[in-house]
Design a protein around this motif. Structure first.
Motif, mmCIF file in Angstrom:
data_model
loop_
_atom_site.group_PDB
_atom_site.id
_atom_site.type_symbol
_atom_site.label_atom_id
_atom_site.label_comp_id
_atom_site.label_asym_id
_atom_site.label_seq_id
_atom_site.Cartn_x
_atom_site.Cartn_y
_atom_site.Cartn_z
ATOM 1 N N HIS A 261 0.878 -1.173 0.000
ATOM 2 C CA HIS A 261 0.000 0.000 0.000
ATOM 3 C C HIS A 261 0.915 1.223 0.000
ATOM 4 O O HIS A 261 1.941 1.225 0.671
ATOM 5 N N THR A 262 0.524 2.254 -0.726
ATOM 6 C CA THR A 262 1.242 3.514 -0.712
ATOM 7 C C THR A 262 0.260 4.610 -0.350
ATOM 8 O O THR A 262 -0.793 4.738 -0.973
ATOM 9 N N VAL A 263 0.606 5.372 0.680
ATOM 10 C CA VAL A 263 -0.250 6.450 1.166
ATOM 11 C C VAL A 263 0.576 7.734 1.154
ATOM 12 O O VAL A 263 1.736 7.738 1.575
ATOM 13 N N THR A 264 -0.020 8.810 0.664
ATOM 14 C CA THR A 264 0.641 10.106 0.705
ATOM 15 C C THR A 264 0.413 10.724 2.074
ATOM 16 O O THR A 264 -0.720 10.835 2.531
ATOM 17 N N SER A 265 1.508 11.107 2.719
ATOM 18 C CA SER A 265 1.411 11.724 4.041
ATOM 19 C C SER A 265 1.067 13.191 3.897
ATOM 20 O O SER A 265 1.510 13.858 2.972
ATOM 21 N N ARG A 266 0.304 13.689 4.824
ATOM 22 C CA ARG A 266 -0.009 15.122 4.826
ATOM 23 C C ARG A 266 1.035 15.918 5.607
ATOM 24 O O ARG A 266 0.922 17.125 5.754
ATOM 25 N N TYR A 267 2.062 15.226 6.080
ATOM 26 C CA TYR A 267 3.113 15.846 6.879
ATOM 27 C C TYR A 267 4.450 15.784 6.148
ATOM 28 O O TYR A 267 4.631 15.003 5.219
ATOM 29 N N VAL B 210 7.769 -0.392 7.544
ATOM 30 C CA VAL B 210 7.092 0.716 6.865
ATOM 31 C C VAL B 210 8.186 1.636 6.330
ATOM 32 O O VAL B 210 9.127 1.980 7.042
ATOM 33 N N LEU B 211 8.064 1.978 5.052
ATOM 34 C CA LEU B 211 9.007 2.866 4.398
ATOM 35 C C LEU B 211 8.418 4.260 4.329
ATOM 36 O O LEU B 211 7.263 4.433 3.936
ATOM 37 N N VAL B 212 9.224 5.253 4.693
ATOM 38 C CA VAL B 212 8.854 6.652 4.501
ATOM 39 C C VAL B 212 9.891 7.213 3.543
ATOM 40 O O VAL B 212 11.099 7.110 3.789
ATOM 41 N N THR B 213 9.429 7.783 2.439
ATOM 42 C CA THR B 213 10.332 8.354 1.461
ATOM 43 C C THR B 213 9.743 9.648 0.911
ATOM 44 O O THR B 213 8.534 9.874 1.025
ATOM 45 N N GLU B 214 10.601 10.468 0.362
ATOM 46 C CA GLU B 214 10.142 11.746 -0.167
ATOM 47 C C GLU B 214 10.743 11.968 -1.543
ATOM 48 O O GLU B 214 11.957 11.851 -1.726
ATOM 49 N N THR B 215 9.882 12.272 -2.503
ATOM 50 C CA THR B 215 10.311 12.587 -3.856
ATOM 51 C C THR B 215 9.562 13.823 -4.321
ATOM 52 O O THR B 215 8.332 13.862 -4.244
ATOM 53 N N ASP B 216 10.303 14.807 -4.784
ATOM 54 C CA ASP B 216 9.707 16.051 -5.283
ATOM 55 C C ASP B 216 8.736 16.677 -4.286
ATOM 56 O O ASP B 216 7.664 17.160 -4.658
ATOM 57 N N GLY B 217 9.086 16.639 -3.005
ATOM 58 C CA GLY B 217 8.255 17.254 -1.976
ATOM 59 C C GLY B 217 7.068 16.421 -1.531
ATOM 60 O O GLY B 217 6.336 16.831 -0.635
ATOM 61 N N ASN B 218 6.860 15.258 -2.140
ATOM 62 C CA ASN B 218 5.757 14.365 -1.748
ATOM 63 C C ASN B 218 6.287 13.266 -0.841
ATOM 64 O O ASN B 218 7.183 12.515 -1.226
ATOM 65 N N GLN C 170 5.778 9.825 0.820
ATOM 66 C CA GLN C 170 5.024 8.594 0.608
ATOM 67 C C GLN C 170 5.350 7.608 1.724
ATOM 68 O O GLN C 170 6.507 7.503 2.151
ATOM 69 N N VAL C 171 4.334 6.889 2.154
ATOM 70 C CA VAL C 171 4.483 5.859 3.168
ATOM 71 C C VAL C 171 4.072 4.542 2.508
ATOM 72 O O VAL C 171 2.969 4.435 1.955
ATOM 73 N N VAL C 172 4.963 3.572 2.545
ATOM 74 C CA VAL C 172 4.736 2.305 1.855
ATOM 75 C C VAL C 172 4.833 1.176 2.876
ATOM 76 O O VAL C 172 5.763 1.132 3.688
ATOM 77 N N PHE C 173 3.868 0.256 2.815
ATOM 78 C CA PHE C 173 3.863 -0.877 3.735
ATOM 79 C C PHE C 173 3.182 -2.058 3.068
ATOM 80 O O PHE C 173 2.403 -1.902 2.131
ATOM 81 N N TYR C 174 3.502 -3.246 3.546
ATOM 82 C CA TYR C 174 2.942 -4.462 2.968
ATOM 83 C C TYR C 174 1.471 -4.636 3.307
ATOM 84 O O TYR C 174 1.031 -4.332 4.413
ATOM 85 N N ASN C 175 0.744 -5.155 2.350
ATOM 86 C CA ASN C 175 -0.622 -5.593 2.552
ATOM 87 C C ASN C 175 -0.548 -6.868 3.401
ATOM 88 O O ASN C 175 0.111 -7.835 3.004
#
Length: 164
Positions: free
Chosen positions: A42-48, A117-125, A127-132
């Protein structure tokens, strides 16, 4: 304690080595099977922002009684080798009271535990990625009923933590 400090470097070196290895001869490779397919994520965009997202996740994890085993800072590991990359941290966490019975029931589930859980940032976005979780237990002796009140709840916790 020294081992925990060197784990991110060892992990980063292994990832870099795996990424740079190529072979023209794939005749020795095993045929792809459903069991060897990549897990769904799953990939979720963080608001933070990046650091706030990491902080919020670490707080939410520990507030729910889970343990953070380590945090791998890929960007810092790359920097030590004069490489640059986007911010990327993997939080490795879990609860031995929940995970141990699963690994006893199906020892191969230790490949998927503890959770990450992976937290990464690309171009100011950010993203939080984790396994289903359903994907993690697919092709195992573990049924969804075994994880619905433990591992499965982490998906909602992660989403809520970074979107509210």
């Amino acid at each position: 304690m020294k081992l925990l400090k060197t784990l991110p470097l060892i992990f980063a070196a292994a990832v870099l080595a795996a990424c740079t290895h190529t072979s023209a001869d794939n005749s020795h490779a095993a045929p792809a099977t459903k069991e060897s397919a990549m897990q769904e994520t799953h990939t979720v965009t963080s608001r933070y922002g990046f650091n706030e997202t990491v902080r919020r996740l670490e707080t939410a994890i520990t507030d729910k009684g889970m343990e953070i085993f380590t945090v791998i800072d890929h960007q810092a590991a790359a920097r030590k080798h004069n490489l640059t990359m986007q911010p990327a941290k993997v939080i490795i966490f879990g609860n031995p009271k929940a995970g141990t019975p699963l690994m006893v029931k199906d020892p191969q589930s230790a490949f998927n535990l503890p959770l990450r859980v992976l937290v990464t940032e690309t171009d100011g976005n950010v993203q939080v990625v984790f396994y289903n979780v359903r994907s993690l237990i697919e092709n195992s002796r573990i049924g969804f009923a075994d994880v619905e009140n433990t591992l499965a709840k982490t998906e909602g916790l992660i989403r809520q933590t970074v979107t509210e």
